[in-house]
Design an enzyme around this catalytic site. Structure first.
Site, PDB file in Angstrom:
ATOM      1  N   GLY A  73       0.791  -1.369   0.139  1.00 44.80           N
ATOM      2  CA  GLY A  73      -0.106  -0.242  -0.095  1.00 44.80           C
ATOM      3  C   GLY A  73       0.926   1.148   0.083  1.00 44.80           C
ATOM      4  N   THR A  74       1.967   1.304   0.597  1.00 38.46           N
ATOM      5  CA  THR A  74       2.872   2.317   0.745  1.00 38.46           C
ATOM      6  C   THR A  74       3.334   2.929  -0.624  1.00 38.46           C
ATOM      7  OG1 THR A  74       3.207   1.869   3.117  1.00 38.46           O
ATOM      8  CG2 THR A  74       4.919   3.366   1.896  1.00 38.46           C
ATOM      9  N   ASN A 152      -7.422   4.187   9.164  1.00 40.06           N
ATOM     10  CA  ASN A 152      -6.989   2.920   9.943  1.00 40.06           C
ATOM     11  C   ASN A 152      -7.076   2.878  11.272  1.00 40.06           C
ATOM     12  OD1 ASN A 152      -4.666   4.819   8.812  1.00 40.06           O
ATOM     13  ND2 ASN A 152      -3.635   3.791  10.502  1.00 40.06           N
ATOM     14  N   GLN A 180      -7.804   0.314   3.675  1.00 36.77           N
ATOM     15  CA  GLN A 180      -8.509  -0.407   4.659  1.00 36.77           C
ATOM     16  C   GLN A 180      -9.914  -0.294   4.235  1.00 36.77           C
ATOM     17  OE1 GLN A 180      -7.522  -1.514   7.735  1.00 36.77           O
ATOM     18  NE2 GLN A 180      -5.510  -0.647   7.907  1.00 36.77           N
ATOM     19  N   SER A 200      -3.865  -2.782  -0.641  1.00 34.63           N
ATOM     20  CA  SER A 200      -2.799  -3.547  -0.039  1.00 34.63           C
ATOM     21  C   SER A 200      -3.217  -5.006   0.132  1.00 34.63           C
ATOM     22  CB  SER A 200      -2.281  -3.136   1.419  1.00 34.63           C
ATOM     23  OG  SER A 200      -1.285  -3.648   1.680  1.00 34.63           O
ATOM     24  N   GLY A 201      -2.354  -5.829  -0.137  1.00 39.03           N
ATOM     25  CA  GLY A 201      -2.787  -7.553  -0.146  1.00 39.03           C
ATOM     26  C   GLY A 201      -3.000  -7.863   1.252  1.00 39.03           C
ATOM     27  N   HIS A 202      -2.038  -7.562   2.296  1.00 40.12           N
ATOM     28  CA  HIS A 202      -1.973  -8.177   3.633  1.00 40.12           C
ATOM     29  C   HIS A 202      -3.151  -7.544   4.397  1.00 40.12           C
ATOM     30  CE1 HIS A 202       0.074  -5.182   6.335  1.00 40.12           C
ATOM     31  NE2 HIS A 202       0.410  -4.453   4.942  1.00 40.12           N
ATOM     32  N   THR A 238      10.991  -7.343 -11.444  1.00 37.17           N
ATOM     33  CA  THR A 238      10.374  -8.696 -11.598  1.00 37.17           C
ATOM     34  C   THR A 238       9.265  -8.987 -10.675  1.00 37.17           C
ATOM     35  OG1 THR A 238      12.377  -9.732 -12.257  1.00 37.17           O
ATOM     36  CG2 THR A 238      10.936 -11.281 -11.749  1.00 37.17           C
ATOM     37  N   CYS A 326       2.620   1.249  12.841  1.00 38.15           N
ATOM     38  CA  CYS A 326       3.785   2.117  12.567  1.00 38.15           C
ATOM     39  C   CYS A 326       4.282   2.954  13.813  1.00 38.15           C
ATOM     40  CB  CYS A 326       3.792   2.854  11.417  1.00 38.15           C
ATOM     41  SG  CYS A 326       3.181   1.654  10.113  1.00 38.15           S
TER      42      CYS A 326
END
Ligand SMILES: Cc1ncc(COP(=O)(O)O)c(C=O)c1O
Length: 386
Positions: A73-74, A152, A180, A200-202, A238, A326
């Site tokens: 996401g960042t 968030n 979020q 963001s995937g996670h 890649t 964070c």
């Protein structure tokens, strides 16, 4: 750790869904080729990236061509803002809010040090955006507005539809950090007036280290990571094939579970929140309770330290957070709660609880049982709370 973990920190990161793990493992085991290779062993894997792109696009009703895979996401946030500035070099003003995630906040502070002008819009006590200040900030020099879809820490939404409509036809790029939101609430970019949107995937049960940026067709784009021709020259490097495959699967699953997020998960959150507010004197929900993510609750416990609560909960295997992951680790109060003007005594005792579709009724029962005596005990130690 022998006891079962009760994981209520899903805004920090989520468990990888078993179906996601199963989908991605072949691309770490046997199918490890490079999708850019000429040989069939690698080159055929390009199809898997395209399939994943279709799945990510489908979750937000985008065209697959409008999705660029990133590392997180960042990176999506940084890329969107930088692209808007590079595409409009004559314009030097960035508009954002005081309550963004550091992925936006610290990036625009960096830009300010480089000479860009940045406006940080204020929010009210409920975490709602000051729309008047937003209108006032829109001068001729604005290149990009970057405003998060939902916060968030509190889960409070911003009115992205209203903001986007005000920006349309003004030649200002509108980026929203929807990290979020995607996977928790329906998002439809066909009607949502945004030019770019970060995912963001996670945060939606895919692995860490993969994300996406939605770029509306027709939006001028300048790549941020420059290298090979991957992602149609929009992001060098890649491809993180296994994670991209997993991310696609996670988006497909999230689409299927969206209704459950709004209903069962929201009901669990409401039950947890109501019980804690009722049974812990001096507890109050922080932020607007309407217009909020279905899984998030931020509660302030007066005259108790949030960190002390987290440590005691940890002894019971309960994972929560006292702000953005964070910023934890430092004892600085959260910039979000400060911007909201949350009273000092409540801000220091704030705990964020964030659920997921894997959260069960019995886990919530346990948290409801554990919490009040923990607060009572900690408050008895406080010189102010007795
Ligand atoms: C609103 C928001 N934006 C951006 C990010 C950063 O995402 P990532 O961890 O994938 O870089 C987060 C992560 O907590 C977030 O909550």
């Amino acid at each position: 750790m022998s006891q079962e973990v009760i994981y209520l920190d899903n805004n920090a990161t989520t468990a990888v869904a078993p179906e996601v793990l199963e989908a991605l493992l072949p691309y770490l085991r046997k199918s490890y080729g490079n999708p850019s290779s000429m040989h069939t062993f690698g080159g055929r894997l390009h199809r898997k990236i395209d399939e994943a792109r279709e799945m990510v696009a489908a979750l937000i009703h985008a065209d697959p061509e409008e999705i660029v895979f990133t590392s997180c996401g960042t990176e999506s946030d940084n890329t969107a803002i930088m692209s808007a500035l590079e595409s409009r070099p004559a314009k030097r003003h960035v508009v954002t809010t005081r309550v963004e995630h550091p992925a936006v906040l610290n990036f625009v502070k960096h830009l300010a040090r480089k000479g860009y002008r940045v406006t940080f819009l204020p929010v009210d006590n409920n975490g709602r955006l000051d729309l008047e200040a937003f209108q006032e900030a829109l001068d001729e020099d604005v290149a990009v507005v970057s405003i998060m879809y939902a916060n968030n820490e509190t889960g409070v939404y911003f009115p992205v539809e209203t903001l986007g409509s005000a920006l349309r036809d003004r030649g200002i790029v509108f980026h929203t950090d929807a990290v979020q939101v995607v996977g928790k609430m329906p998002v439809d970019v066909r009607t949502l007036p945004v030019d770019m949107l970060s995912i963001s995937g996670h945060k939606l049960h895919a692995p860490k280290g993969v994300g996406a940026l939605y770029i509306r067709k027709g939006t001028r784009f300048a790549p941020y990571i420059i290298g090979g021709h991957q992602e149609h020259n929009r992001r060098g490097g890649t491809e993180n094939l296994a994670s991209i495959v997993g991310f696609g699967k996670a988006c497909e699953l999230a689409g299927r579970h969206l209704h459950e997020e709004q209903t069962r998960v929201a009901a669990l959150r409401d039950r947890l929140e109501a019980s804690l507010v009722r049974n812990c004197p001096g507890a109050e929900v922080i932020g607007a309770t309407t217009h909020r993510l279905p899984n998030t609750s931020n509660i302030g416990f007066e005259f108790v330290e949030g960190e002390a609560i987290l440590l005691r909960l940890d002894e019971y295997g309960i994972c929560a957070s006292s702000g953005s992951a964070c910023t934890s680790g430092s004892l600085e109060p959260s910039h979000v709660l400060r911007a909201m003007g949350v009273p000092f005594t409540r801000m220091h005792g704030s705990v964020r609880l964030s659920l997921s579709r894997y959260t069960t009724d019995s886990e919530i029962d346990r948290v409801i049982e554990v919490f009040p005596p923990v607060i009572k005990e900690l408050r008895a130690l406080s010189p102010y709370g007795r």
